[in-house]
Each structure stands twice: as structure tokens, then as C-alpha cells.
Motif scaffolding. Structure first.
Motif: not given
Lengths: 112, 110
Positions: B16-33, B65-73
Motif C-alpha cells: 500500500d501507499s504510506s502518507v506521513i503528515n507534518c505541520t509547522y508554524t514558521d512561515s519563513s521556513s525555506t527548506y523542509l526535509y 507542500l502546502n505553504k498556505k496551510d504550513k503542511h508537508l506530507s
């Protein structure tokens, strides 16, 4: 490939002992970092260094000090180990600035 | 550092596919890992995305990456037993520091 090595995989020390954790990188990276990893808390930055003899406190520096006498080597020192310093310690390095951080295998320290 | 949050556990069936979600609060984030940690090992960089990108694909890995919602998957297609590990989301906004989430433990069941 970047290689970051740490002197020990497992270490057991007694309360009050002075503990040295060593980290060496072989890619001439400017930046080096020490983190501790605890379940449910992720990685927390203890100290980092952006140049030889330079150091900056991270988020949880209390009870720790560091030394960077040579570019390739970054040491973490626990002056007087306590049981709440039992943890996994991870070293990382990056070329400069915001470049990707590369991690060592970690040292699992137990303080009795 | 700024807050980075992830769910702690994910169980997925092999194939199956796995989806791992992450949210962050810093709107000035430049790189996400995304980093992967196998049992008893250090962290291995899986992939990263620059903040001006929406998506990045690398073989079985897709980062959204959804920068508006600060959500990374992170989506892992055709999940295999070797994908069982802890996955860390991390972000950086300044010159040196990475802020990590607590890590998501992915268990792949047969």
C-alpha cells in the motif's frame, strides 16, 4: 559520500563522571551540530559550531559544553553526568549555511 | 525553535501507499526535509523541498507542500518492509538550525 563518525555506539557512565563524546567528519564541512534524541521529543539541538573555535548554544545547552579545536572534530562534554542525560546523542555536519545536515550513527549514553 | 508536529505512529500494509503528515508554524521556513531513521542507526536524508515548490517526486517518494496551510506530507508508494523506520520532518528558516518533529514510527505489516 559524506561520512560522519562518532567515537562510541554505546556508553555507560556513572552519575558525576565527566563524559566526552567525539564526532569526526571527513568532508571539510564548516558546520557541526550536537543533538539529543528522546522518544516523543524528536531531536533537540544542544550546541552547534560554524567554524573552528566557534560555538553557539542550541535549545538545550544546560549541563553540556563543546569543543572544536580542529575543523573535522566536534566534541560534546558532560562535565558531571546525571541520569537525566541518558539519551541518544547524534552528531551532524553541513557544508555551510543552510546546506543539508548529514548525521552520524549516534551514541546511546546511559548514566547510572 | 519553531514547532513542527507529526503524528507518532502509522501502520500500513505491505504494497500500500504510506502518507506521513507534518505541520509547522514558521512561515519563513525555506527548506523542509524528510529524514529516515532505521533501528539503531542515525538519520538518513530522504528528500527535501524548497519553500517555493509545491511538489517533488523521487522514485517512490512524493513530497507535497502546502505553504498556505504550513503542511508537508511524504508519500511512499508500494511500501516495503524495509520502509519500517522513524520518519522525521524538519524545517529551517535561518542559517544553521533545523527544527525537528517528534518523528512518525512507520510499521509495515505483511
Amino acid at each position: 559520500d559524506v561520512k560522519v563518525t562518532q567515537s562510541s555506539r554505546y556508553l555507560v557512565k556513572r552519575t558525576g563522571e565527566k563524559v566526552f563524546l567525539e564526532c569526526v567528519q571527513d568532508m571539510d564541512h564548516e558546520n557541526m551540530f550536537w543533538y539529543r534524541q528522546d522518544p516523543g521529543l524528536g531531536l533537540r539541538l544542544i550546541y552547534f559550531s560554524y567554524d573552528v573555535k566557534m560555538k553557539e548554544k542550541g535549545d538545550i545547552p544546560e549541563g553540556y559544553s563543546v569543543s572544536r579545536e580542529k575543523k573535522e572534530r566536534f566534541s560534546l562534554i558532560l562535565e558531571s553526568a546525571s541520569t537525566n542525560q541518558t539519551s541518544m546523542y547524534l552528531c551532524a555536519s553541513s557544508k555551510q549555511g543552510r546546506d543539508t545536515q548529514y548525521f552520524g550513527p549516534g551514541t546511546r549514553l546511559t548514566v547510572l | 525553535g519553531e514547532d513542527v508536529e507529526q503524528s507518532l505512529f502509522l501502520s500500513v500494509r505491505e504494497g500500500d501507499s504510506s502518507v506521513i503528515n507534518c505541520t509547522y508554524t514558521d512561515s519563513s521556513s525555506t527548506y523542509l526535509y524528510w529524514y529516515k531513521q532505521e533501528p539503531g542507526a542515525g538519520l538518513q536524508l530522504l528528500t527535501y523541498i524548497f519553500s517555493n515548490m509545491d511538489m517533488k517526486q523521487d522514485q517512490r517518494l512524493t513530497v507535497l507542500l502546502n505553504k498556505k496551510d504550513k503542511h508537508l506530507s511524504l508519500r511512499i508508494a508500494d511500501t516495503q518492509t524495509g520502509d519500517s523506520a522513524i520518519y522525521f520532518c524538519a524545517e529551517t528558516s535561518n542559517d544553521y538550525k533545523l527544527s525537528f518533529g517528534a518523528g512518525t514510527t512507520v510499521t509495515v505489516r505483511a
